[in-house]
Scaffold this motif. Structure first.
Motif, PDB file in Angstrom:
ATOM      1  N   ILE A   1      -4.659  10.085  -1.337  1.00  0.00           N
ATOM      2  CA  ILE A   1      -3.667  10.551  -0.375  1.00  0.00           C
ATOM      3  C   ILE A   1      -2.631  11.462  -1.033  1.00  0.00           C
ATOM      4  CG2 ILE A   1      -1.685   9.709   0.948  1.00  0.00           C
ATOM      5  CD1 ILE A   1      -4.334   9.446   2.391  1.00  0.00           C
ATOM      6  N   GLY A   2      -2.129  11.014  -2.193  1.00  0.00           N
ATOM      7  CA  GLY A   2      -1.088  11.778  -2.868  1.00  0.00           C
ATOM      8  C   GLY A   2      -1.550  13.186  -3.184  1.00  0.00           C
ATOM      9  N   LYS A   3      -2.780  13.273  -3.662  1.00  0.00           N
ATOM     10  CA  LYS A   3      -3.329  14.579  -4.034  1.00  0.00           C
ATOM     11  C   LYS A   3      -3.392  15.499  -2.816  1.00  0.00           C
ATOM     12  CE  LYS A   3      -5.637  17.402  -6.862  1.00  0.00           C
ATOM     13  NZ  LYS A   3      -7.078  17.555  -6.886  1.00  0.00           N
ATOM     14  N   GLN A   4      -3.740  14.905  -1.654  1.00  0.00           N
ATOM     15  CA  GLN A   4      -3.888  15.727  -0.456  1.00  0.00           C
ATOM     16  C   GLN A   4      -2.553  16.318  -0.022  1.00  0.00           C
ATOM     17  OE1 GLN A   4      -6.685  14.532   2.530  1.00  0.00           O
ATOM     18  NE2 GLN A   4      -7.424  12.834   1.312  1.00  0.00           N
TER      19      GLN A   4
ATOM     20  N   ASP B   1      -1.496   6.567  -4.576  1.00  0.00           N
ATOM     21  CA  ASP B   1      -2.768   6.590  -5.292  1.00  0.00           C
ATOM     22  C   ASP B   1      -3.914   5.940  -4.522  1.00  0.00           C
ATOM     23  OD1 ASP B   1      -2.120   8.021  -7.583  1.00  0.00           O
ATOM     24  OD2 ASP B   1      -1.041   6.289  -8.394  1.00  0.00           O
ATOM     25  N   GLN B   2      -3.752   5.794  -3.219  1.00  0.00           N
ATOM     26  CA  GLN B   2      -4.830   5.187  -2.437  1.00  0.00           C
ATOM     27  C   GLN B   2      -5.633   6.241  -1.690  1.00  0.00           C
ATOM     28  OE1 GLN B   2      -2.944   2.190  -0.017  1.00  0.00           O
ATOM     29  NE2 GLN B   2      -3.280   0.632  -1.583  1.00  0.00           N
ATOM     30  N   TYR B   3      -6.779   5.782  -1.165  1.00  0.00           N
ATOM     31  CA  TYR B   3      -7.665   6.680  -0.442  1.00  0.00           C
ATOM     32  C   TYR B   3      -7.506   6.479   1.069  1.00  0.00           C
ATOM     33  CZ  TYR B   3      -9.922   7.749  -4.835  1.00  0.00           C
ATOM     34  OH  TYR B   3     -10.161   8.182  -6.104  1.00  0.00           O
ATOM     35  N   PRO B   4      -7.918   7.462   1.862  1.00  0.00           N
ATOM     36  CA  PRO B   4      -7.727   7.357   3.317  1.00  0.00           C
ATOM     37  C   PRO B   4      -8.289   6.073   3.931  1.00  0.00           C
ATOM     38  CG  PRO B   4      -8.342   9.595   2.769  1.00  0.00           C
ATOM     39  CD  PRO B   4      -8.392   8.804   1.484  1.00  0.00           C
ATOM     40  N   PHE B   5      -9.412   5.573   3.404  1.00  0.00           N
ATOM     41  CA  PHE B   5     -10.006   4.398   4.054  1.00  0.00           C
ATOM     42  C   PHE B   5      -9.117   3.170   3.918  1.00  0.00           C
ATOM     43  CE2 PHE B   5     -11.487   3.610  -0.247  1.00  0.00           C
ATOM     44  CZ  PHE B   5     -11.465   2.231  -0.338  1.00  0.00           C
ATOM     45  N   GLN B   6      -8.165   3.209   2.986  1.00  0.00           N
ATOM     46  CA  GLN B   6      -7.270   2.071   2.811  1.00  0.00           C
ATOM     47  C   GLN B   6      -6.083   2.112   3.767  1.00  0.00           C
ATOM     48  OE1 GLN B   6      -7.227   3.080  -1.403  1.00  0.00           O
ATOM     49  NE2 GLN B   6      -7.605   0.942  -1.866  1.00  0.00           N
TER      50      GLN B   6
ATOM     51  N   GLN C   1      -2.437   8.951  10.477  1.00  0.00           N
ATOM     52  CA  GLN C   1      -1.828  10.033  11.243  1.00  0.00           C
ATOM     53  C   GLN C   1      -0.484  10.409  10.627  1.00  0.00           C
ATOM     54  OE1 GLN C   1      -2.623  12.592  12.703  1.00  0.00           O
ATOM     55  NE2 GLN C   1      -3.303  11.879  14.692  1.00  0.00           N
ATOM     56  N   ARG C   2       0.232   9.424  10.069  1.00  0.00           N
ATOM     57  CA  ARG C   2       1.496   9.734   9.394  1.00  0.00           C
ATOM     58  C   ARG C   2       1.255  10.631   8.189  1.00  0.00           C
ATOM     59  NH1 ARG C   2       5.633   5.828  10.967  1.00  0.00           N
ATOM     60  NH2 ARG C   2       4.607   4.428  12.431  1.00  0.00           N
ATOM     61  N   ILE C   3       0.155  10.349   7.461  1.00  0.00           N
ATOM     62  CA  ILE C   3      -0.174  11.181   6.307  1.00  0.00           C
ATOM     63  C   ILE C   3      -0.468  12.607   6.759  1.00  0.00           C
ATOM     64  CG2 ILE C   3      -1.881  11.578   4.487  1.00  0.00           C
ATOM     65  CD1 ILE C   3      -0.029   9.310   3.849  1.00  0.00           C
TER      66      ILE C   3
END
Lengths: 316, 369
Positions: free
Chosen positions: B130-133, B170-175, B182-184
């Motif tokens: 998420i952070g990277k995106q 540091d987590q992935y979208p599926f988490q 949607q907030r991300i």
């Protein structure tokens, strides 16, 4: 045949799904201790958010899943037990289902006549002209015409497909229909057509309907009584108006406060209520259970909460 | 401000003394878009014109296939390859966006105009943290250093209401749950620091309680950053919650435009009547006024008013000649022949049940759930 006023009685129904084994075993309590009854010719609405178990409840009743525990009786007969030929026959001829997705629920390789008439064929009707006659009659009933019988599902619009799904469900003359989100995949202007159609059929055939949906305005409009589900539990059951005027369970309040109404005046002053189970309930000392707070109004609560709710009702 | 001159030009014609000075930030003029398809040309957008004012929320309402998403895709420059912009212009910051080349569009897309998609799962890269995106946008659009980007990204995540940002980074979208995803997506859209935010059905895939929270969040962010928002939806409840002004679209055209109050309390187009009265509200007891038929096939759009074949109030001329926009007030206009002076004696009024409902709505102004 039982002459009870209730056609369907669900008692302490549980449906757990497990995955993995040993230490990795995970149990999901999709439906946990759900109790409700549906009267003859009544529309009972089940609402809740995604994952709350409303669809699973419907599917367990019609035995698409085998219930983990609990009792389900239909017309006085137990339908939660071991699946036998007779039980299957009893179930399929009395309860039918309408699915959410009108595209996926129709076999693309079958004509409409085959889809709608399949139920009759399974019941041993071999006379093709008789099947044809009944299919056409049913198509007319749901607002389609005879020419449609030889076509395939892809030739129809979403609303028409949902009509086909309805025709297939009612051709065997069931006593009860479980409608799982029958309008949520349709365009707004078409939703009203399908709701009106279901309403007409209900009147005409004296159908009992278990209506599962997440759109509260639609459920309110369509149902006599409504059950609200949250994380596998049925938290409140009441008549439509009672539920909306005096919601008792904090989750019901939160849910009602979140529905946007097509009215700019109320929307600008809307106060949203949050539901935080850990904050709103203290179940460390007392266990909650389903209690009738006032006639026809059940809430899942602990004894101390019950007193609070009774007060609210009296002051209302 | 750079836009003031343009806005003065725009407002010159509507120079009613009482009309407040409004700053036009984006202007769509007679946009026509077709798609080459197997059966012929699908005329998805057929002459759409509207202005977006600075700091307002403009809702575009319509059913699937009404052309609402296609219009905003044109604004973002992300139309499919088989789309043809037949005519019209999209004026933003002195440029016509329909003529901007793809190489130059990067300056605008994400940077000046942000977009939030309907489905938060498919809008995120499933194998990227998420952070990277979020930092990706910052690094690319703002050219900041890695450390700075992370700092900024964490702040954005706080802005959109994500708890434990350090850990979530540091987590992935599926988490993430649907609402959190949607907030991300909103955080990513905000990372480019846009001045226009386009929301394409941002809450349709979400539960009502989550929807309410996201809408609140968007409203808050809009206020804090003085964003101009185009909000696309088919849910009239959401429109009432969000919009200052509303465009109602049907069959590739805007059939009615007005302020939120005008659309909900004084609707003029039969399609708007039908939309408002076809869905039950919490007080509805009577039979629903269903709209007969289905939306038209846009390869062969009907002659005259596209809604006429489904419209019980259609006049003869509706089947023959396309109605122009009739002005009702400074802000309210509708494309229906019913508003023509000659139709005044045919006395077509909105259905009684809708009238009763509007009265009820006005009275219940203080209700809050």
């Amino acid at each position: 045949m039982a002459d009870s006023e209730y056609i369907l009685e669900v008692k302490n129904l549980c449906q757990y799904f497990t995955s993995g084994r040993g230490r990795k075993k995970l149990t999901v309590k999709a439906v946990d201790d759900v109790t409700f009854s549906v009267r003859r010719a009544e529309t009972f609405g089940l609402v809740g958010e995604s994952g709350c178990g409303k669809t699973t409840t419907g599917r367990t009743i019609i035995r698409l899943y085998n219930p983990t525990s609990g009792e389900v009786t239909f017309e006085g007969q137990d339908i939660a037990g071991k699946m036998t030929r007779n039980l299957r026959k009893f179930l399929t001829s009395n309860i039918a289902m309408i699915f959410q997705d009108p595209i996926e629920s129709l076999n693309p390789k079958m004509t409409i006549e085959e889809i709608v008439g399949e139920g009759l064929k399974v019941r041993g009707q071999n006379d093709r002209s008789e099947i044809r006659r009944q299919v056409v009659q049913m198509l007319n009933k749901v607002g389609l015409v005879e020419e449609h019988a030889t076509r395939y599902p892809h030739e129809f619009s979403g609303g028409q497909r949902q009509r086909i799904g309805i025709a297939r469900a009612i051709i065997t003359n069931p006593k009860m229909v479980i409608a799982d989100e029958p309008v949520s995949a349709l365009d707004v202007s078409v939703q009203a057509q399908v709701i009106n159609l279901l309403n007409d059929l209900k009147e005409e055939m004296g159908l009992t309907i278990l209506f599962i949906a997440h759109n509260l305005s639609v459920v309110k409009y369509f149902s006599d009584r409504i059950g609200v589900m949250y994380y596998g539990h049925l938290v409140e059951v009441a008549k439509g108006d009672d539920l909306y005027q005096k919601p008792l369970h904090p989750y019901t309040r939160a849910l009602l406060s979140a529905i946007p109404e097509p009215n700019p005046l109320t929307e600008r002053t809307r106060v949203r209520i949050d539901y935080v189970p850990e904050r709103d309930h203290d179940y460390s000392k007392e266990q909650p259970s389903m209690v009738e707070v006032e006639p026809e109004h059940f809430v899942y609560c602990s004894p101390s909460e019950l007193e609070k709710y009774r007060e609210i009702i009296q002051n209302a | 401000m750079a836009e003031t001159m343009k806005s003065e030009m725009m407002n010159a014609e509507a120079a009613g003394a009482a009309a407040p000075e409004k700053d036009v930030i984006l202007s769509v003029r007679d946009l026509r878009i077709s798609f080459r398809a197997y059966g012929g040309l699908v005329q998805a957008v057929r002459g759409v014109s509207f202005d977006l004012y600075r700091g307002e929320t403009l809702a575009i309402v319509g059913e699937s296939g009404s052309g609402k998403s296609v219009s905003i895709k044109a604004i973002m420059g992300i139309l499919a390859n088989n789309a043809i912009i037949e005519s019209g212009e999209i004026l933003y910051d002195g440029k016509d966006l329909t003529k901007v080349k793809e190489d130059d569009f990067h300056e605008i897309r994400g940077h000046r105009i942000g977009l939030i998609f309907q489905d938060p799962l498919s809008a995120l890269n499933p194998i990227m943290k998420i952070g990277k995106q979020i930092t990706e946008v910052l690094r690319l659009k703002k050219g900041v250093s890695k450390a700075e980007a992370k700092e900024k990204a964490l702040e954005l995540m706080r802005v959109v209401g994500i708890p434990d940002v350090e850990q979530r980074f540091d987590q992935y979208p599926f988490q993430f749950s649907g609402g959190m995803r949607q907030r991300i997506v909103i955080a990513i859209a905000l990372a480019g620091d846009p001045e226009i935010l386009i929301c394409d059905e941002p809450t349709t895939a979400l539960d009502v309680t989550v929807q309410a929270k996201i809408l609140e969040q968007i409203n808050q962010i809009k206020k804090d950053r003085n964003l101009s928002v185009i909000f696309i939806t088919h849910d009239l409840g959401v429109v009432a919650n969000m919009a200052d002004r509303v465009n109602v679209m049907y069959a590739g055209k805007i059939v009615e435009t007005g302020t939120s109050e005008e659309i909900f309390f004084e609707p003029a187009h039969p399609y708007t009547w039908a939309l408002l009265s076809s869905m039950p509200d919490l007080q509805t007891k009577d039979r629903l006024n269903a709209i007969p038929g289905t939306p038209p096939n846009m390869i062969f759009p009907p002659k005259g008013d596209a809604f006429a074949p489904r419209n019980a109030y259609a006049l003869k001329i509706d089947h023959e000649k396309e109605p122009p926009m009739f002005k009702i007030t400074e802000t309210h206009a509708a494309a229906t022949w019913l508003l023509h002076p000659q139709a005044a004696n045919s006395r077509v009024e909105m259905p009684a049940s809708l009238k009763a409902r509007i009265e009820r709505m006005k009275r219940s102004g203080g209700f809050n759930g």
